[in-house]
Write a protein that holds these residues in place. Structure first.
Motif, PDB file in Angstrom:
ATOM      1  N   ARG A  63       0.820  -1.209   0.000  1.00 31.21           N
ATOM      2  CA  ARG A  63       0.000   0.000   0.000  1.00 31.21           C
ATOM      3  C   ARG A  63       0.854   1.259   0.000  1.00 31.21           C
ATOM      4  NH1 ARG A  63      -4.759  -2.000   4.244  1.00 31.21           N
ATOM      5  NH2 ARG A  63      -6.002  -3.119   2.673  1.00 31.21           N
ATOM      6  N   LEU A  64       1.972   1.208   0.689  1.00 31.39           N
ATOM      7  CA  LEU A  64       2.897   2.346   0.648  1.00 31.39           C
ATOM      8  C   LEU A  64       3.459   2.537  -0.765  1.00 31.39           C
ATOM      9  CD1 LEU A  64       4.835   1.805   3.994  1.00 31.39           C
ATOM     10  CD2 LEU A  64       3.290   3.701   3.453  1.00 31.39           C
ATOM     11  N   LEU A  65       3.784   1.426  -1.425  1.00 30.43           N
ATOM     12  CA  LEU A  65       4.284   1.517  -2.796  1.00 30.43           C
ATOM     13  C   LEU A  65       3.241   2.109  -3.732  1.00 30.43           C
ATOM     14  CD1 LEU A  65       6.233  -1.853  -3.283  1.00 30.43           C
ATOM     15  CD2 LEU A  65       7.189   0.452  -3.325  1.00 30.43           C
ATOM     16  N   LEU A  66       1.981   1.750  -3.523  1.00 27.68           N
ATOM     17  CA  LEU A  66       0.900   2.234  -4.386  1.00 27.68           C
ATOM     18  C   LEU A  66       0.479   3.662  -4.043  1.00 27.68           C
ATOM     19  CD1 LEU A  66      -1.317  -0.991  -4.514  1.00 27.68           C
ATOM     20  CD2 LEU A  66       0.146  -0.079  -6.326  1.00 27.68           C
ATOM     21  N   GLY A  67       1.046   4.188  -2.969  1.00 21.89           N
ATOM     22  CA  GLY A  67       0.701   5.549  -2.581  1.00 21.89           C
ATOM     23  C   GLY A  67      -0.614   5.667  -1.857  1.00 21.89           C
ATOM     24  N   GLU A  68      -1.179   4.571  -1.400  1.00 21.46           N
ATOM     25  CA  GLU A  68      -2.462   4.615  -0.692  1.00 21.46           C
ATOM     26  C   GLU A  68      -2.304   5.211   0.709  1.00 21.46           C
ATOM     27  OE1 GLU A  68      -4.180   0.756  -0.654  1.00 21.46           O
ATOM     28  OE2 GLU A  68      -4.331   0.598  -2.837  1.00 21.46           O
ATOM     29  N   HIS A  69      -1.078   5.098   1.264  1.00 23.92           N
ATOM     30  CA  HIS A  69      -0.797   5.650   2.584  1.00 23.92           C
ATOM     31  C   HIS A  69       0.583   6.303   2.565  1.00 23.92           C
ATOM     32  CE1 HIS A  69      -4.280   3.596   4.330  1.00 23.92           C
ATOM     33  NE2 HIS A  69      -3.890   2.487   3.703  1.00 23.92           N
ATOM     34  N   ARG A  70       0.836   7.118   3.565  1.00 22.95           N
ATOM     35  CA  ARG A  70       2.130   7.766   3.722  1.00 22.95           C
ATOM     36  C   ARG A  70       2.840   7.213   4.960  1.00 22.95           C
ATOM     37  NH1 ARG A  70       2.340   9.322  -1.329  1.00 22.95           N
ATOM     38  NH2 ARG A  70       0.970  11.074  -1.847  1.00 22.95           N
ATOM     39  N   ALA A  71       4.148   7.123   4.870  1.00 17.63           N
ATOM     40  CA  ALA A  71       4.925   6.629   6.007  1.00 17.63           C
ATOM     41  C   ALA A  71       4.946   7.664   7.119  1.00 17.63           C
ATOM     42  CB  ALA A  71       6.346   6.307   5.549  1.00 17.63           C
ATOM     43  N   ARG A  72       4.973   7.204   8.349  1.00 15.55           N
ATOM     44  CA  ARG A  72       5.105   8.114   9.487  1.00 15.55           C
ATOM     45  C   ARG A  72       6.488   8.754   9.512  1.00 15.55           C
ATOM     46  NH1 ARG A  72       2.124   4.468  14.238  1.00 15.55           N
ATOM     47  NH2 ARG A  72      -0.034   4.936  13.556  1.00 15.55           N
ATOM     48  N   SER A  73       7.466   7.965   9.143  1.00 14.54           N
ATOM     49  CA  SER A  73       8.827   8.501   9.040  1.00 14.54           C
ATOM     50  C   SER A  73       9.581   7.672   8.012  1.00 14.54           C
ATOM     51  CB  SER A  73       9.544   8.454  10.396  1.00 14.54           C
ATOM     52  OG  SER A  73       9.706   7.114  10.843  1.00 14.54           O
ATOM     53  N   GLY A  74      10.743   8.193   7.581  1.00 16.28           N
ATOM     54  CA  GLY A  74      11.490   7.521   6.529  1.00 16.28           C
ATOM     55  C   GLY A  74      10.935   7.896   5.162  1.00 16.28           C
ATOM     56  N   ALA A  75      11.363   7.177   4.145  1.00 19.30           N
ATOM     57  CA  ALA A  75      10.951   7.509   2.776  1.00 19.30           C
ATOM     58  C   ALA A  75      10.793   6.252   1.946  1.00 19.30           C
ATOM     59  CB  ALA A  75      11.970   8.432   2.113  1.00 19.30           C
ATOM     60  N   VAL A  76       9.807   6.291   1.068  1.00 15.39           N
ATOM     61  CA  VAL A  76       9.618   5.254   0.048  1.00 15.39           C
ATOM     62  C   VAL A  76       9.936   5.907  -1.287  1.00 15.39           C
ATOM     63  CG1 VAL A  76       7.993   3.691  -1.065  1.00 15.39           C
ATOM     64  CG2 VAL A  76       7.828   4.123   1.398  1.00 15.39           C
ATOM     65  N   ARG A  77      11.015   5.467  -1.930  1.00 13.59           N
ATOM     66  CA  ARG A  77      11.456   6.113  -3.169  1.00 13.59           C
ATOM     67  C   ARG A  77      11.197   5.198  -4.369  1.00 13.59           C
ATOM     68  NH1 ARG A  77      14.000  10.666  -1.859  1.00 13.59           N
ATOM     69  NH2 ARG A  77      14.945  10.821   0.225  1.00 13.59           N
ATOM     70  N   LEU A  78      10.692   5.823  -5.426  1.00 14.90           N
ATOM     71  CA  LEU A  78      10.442   5.129  -6.690  1.00 14.90           C
ATOM     72  C   LEU A  78      11.304   5.786  -7.753  1.00 14.90           C
ATOM     73  CD1 LEU A  78       6.536   4.952  -6.485  1.00 14.90           C
ATOM     74  CD2 LEU A  78       8.198   3.231  -5.767  1.00 14.90           C
ATOM     75  N   ASP A  79      12.275   5.028  -8.289  1.00 17.84           N
ATOM     76  CA  ASP A  79      13.229   5.576  -9.264  1.00 17.84           C
ATOM     77  C   ASP A  79      13.903   6.834  -8.733  1.00 17.84           C
ATOM     78  OD1 ASP A  79      12.889   3.610 -11.185  1.00 17.84           O
ATOM     79  OD2 ASP A  79      11.182   4.618 -12.095  1.00 17.84           O
ATOM     80  N   GLY A  80      14.225   6.835  -7.452  1.00 16.23           N
ATOM     81  CA  GLY A  80      14.940   7.953  -6.848  1.00 16.23           C
ATOM     82  C   GLY A  80      14.058   9.061  -6.332  1.00 16.23           C
ATOM     83  N   ALA A  81      12.792   9.087  -6.728  1.00 13.28           N
ATOM     84  CA  ALA A  81      11.884  10.157  -6.279  1.00 13.28           C
ATOM     85  C   ALA A  81      11.149   9.712  -5.028  1.00 13.28           C
ATOM     86  CB  ALA A  81      10.875  10.495  -7.381  1.00 13.28           C
ATOM     87  N   ASP A  82      10.960  10.657  -4.112  1.00  8.03           N
ATOM     88  CA  ASP A  82      10.242  10.370  -2.874  1.00  8.03           C
ATOM     89  C   ASP A  82       8.782  10.100  -3.213  1.00  8.03           C
ATOM     90  OD1 ASP A  82       9.042  10.295  -0.361  1.00  8.03           O
ATOM     91  OD2 ASP A  82      10.370  11.829   0.433  1.00  8.03           O
ATOM     92  N   GLY A  83       8.288   8.920  -2.790  1.00  9.87           N
ATOM     93  CA  GLY A  83       6.907   8.564  -3.074  1.00  9.87           C
ATOM     94  C   GLY A  83       5.893   9.546  -2.518  1.00  9.87           C
ATOM     95  N   ALA A  84       6.265  10.276  -1.446  1.00  6.23           N
ATOM     96  CA  ALA A  84       5.356  11.246  -0.859  1.00  6.23           C
ATOM     97  C   ALA A  84       5.098  12.407  -1.811  1.00  6.23           C
ATOM     98  CB  ALA A  84       5.926  11.757   0.460  1.00  6.23           C
ATOM     99  N   ASP A  85       6.004  12.644  -2.748  1.00  5.48           N
ATOM    100  CA  ASP A  85       5.844  13.740  -3.702  1.00  5.48           C
ATOM    101  C   ASP A  85       5.128  13.312  -4.970  1.00  5.48           C
ATOM    102  OD1 ASP A  85       7.282  15.328  -1.949  1.00  5.48           O
ATOM    103  OD2 ASP A  85       9.212  14.791  -2.878  1.00  5.48           O
ATOM    104  N   LEU A  86       4.808  12.009  -5.087  1.00  6.86           N
ATOM    105  CA  LEU A  86       4.152  11.496  -6.291  1.00  6.86           C
ATOM    106  C   LEU A  86       2.664  11.329  -6.046  1.00  6.86           C
ATOM    107  CD1 LEU A  86       6.748   8.736  -7.264  1.00  6.86           C
ATOM    108  CD2 LEU A  86       6.563  11.051  -8.206  1.00  6.86           C
ATOM    109  N   PRO A  87       1.862  11.492  -7.091  1.00 11.64           N
ATOM    110  CA  PRO A  87       0.425  11.280  -6.909  1.00 11.64           C
ATOM    111  C   PRO A  87       0.140   9.804  -6.663  1.00 11.64           C
ATOM    112  CG  PRO A  87       0.947  11.587  -9.227  1.00 11.64           C
ATOM    113  CD  PRO A  87       2.185  11.890  -8.459  1.00 11.64           C
ATOM    114  N   PRO A  88      -0.931   9.486  -5.925  1.00 10.04           N
ATOM    115  CA  PRO A  88      -1.257   8.074  -5.649  1.00 10.04           C
ATOM    116  C   PRO A  88      -1.482   7.296  -6.934  1.00 10.04           C
ATOM    117  CG  PRO A  88      -2.517   9.557  -4.247  1.00 10.04           C
ATOM    118  CD  PRO A  88      -1.852  10.414  -5.278  1.00 10.04           C
TER     119      PRO A  88
END
Length: 222
Positions: free
Chosen positions: A197-222
């Motif tokens: 679900r974190l990979l799919l962008g359905e939720h955000r991490a409380r701390s740390g980062a989930v990166r997709l191709d170097g980009a922070d998943g928090a900055d990407l649309p779900p």
């Protein structure tokens, strides 16, 4: 490679081996049979040099790496072998046909074929070395590329939980490079579905980062 290139490579190798083998037999035989072998040898030499030039123009034109230097050294050895045979064996064959049998001429023809055979063997070694070099260069390039590319997926000290509930994931670190697979195992509630679900962008991490191709998943649309 195109079919034409493959055919030329095979014929080039066959002609080179035939030329080298013939020169070696004549040299070990003390020059006996040199007059009969000379014309076929020169035909093999001509074909090897022409086909080698064709392959170089198609496969290595403009390149100047260690691979090409090694191949070039082998090509120079083949040219030198042709020059030696043409300059030493050719005149001796013509004199033999004009004046008849002579021990000195046989020795000259044997010596010329021995030198040519040694040069052709050196050319063969260069070609084999070049093949190994090409493989090493390719593997080094692939390794360097894999090191410079960002992982396709990376979890960096990810901590996650649902609402006010306790953490489901705590300090999770892993990375998956492009073209690779990673299996997540564990008992029910271990957090496998939460990772997805974190990979799919359905939720955000409380701390740390989930990166997709170097980009922070928090900055990407779900």
């Amino acid at each position: 490679l195109s079919l034409l290139i493959v055919v030329v490579v095979v014929l080039h190798a066959v002609a080179a081996v035939g030329w080298m083998t013939s020169a070696g037999f004549v040299a070990r035989g003390g020059g006996v049979g040199a007059e009969r072998a000379f014309a076929p040898q020169m035909m093999h030499a001509l074909f090897v040099l022409i086909s080698g030039g064709f392959l170089w123009s198609r496969l290595h034109a403009g390149a100047a790496g260690l691979y090409e230097i090694t191949l070039g050294a082998g090509a120079l050895c083949a040219v030198a072998a042709a020059v030696i045979q043409g300059g030493m064996v050719g005149p001796a064959v013509r004199r033999l046909k004009a004046a008849g049998e002579a021990a000195g001429l046989r020795k000259t023809m044997a010596r010329g074929n021995a030198i040519a055979s040694a040069l052709l063997m050196l050319a063969f070694v260069c070609m084999i070395a070049a093949r190994f070099l090409s493989r090493e260069i390719l593997m080094d390039s692939l390794h360097a590329a894999s090191q410079t590319l960002s992982p396709a997926v990376r979890f960096e000290a990810v901590t996650f939980g649902y609402g006010p509930s306790p953490d489901v994931l705590r300090g999770v670190d892993f990375e998956i490079r492009a073209g690779r697979m990673l299996g997540l195992t564990g008992h029910a509630g271990a957090g496998r579905r939460s990772c997805a679900r974190l990979l799919l962008g359905e939720h955000r991490a409380r701390s740390g980062a989930v990166r997709l191709d170097g980009a922070d998943g928090a900055d990407l649309p779900p």
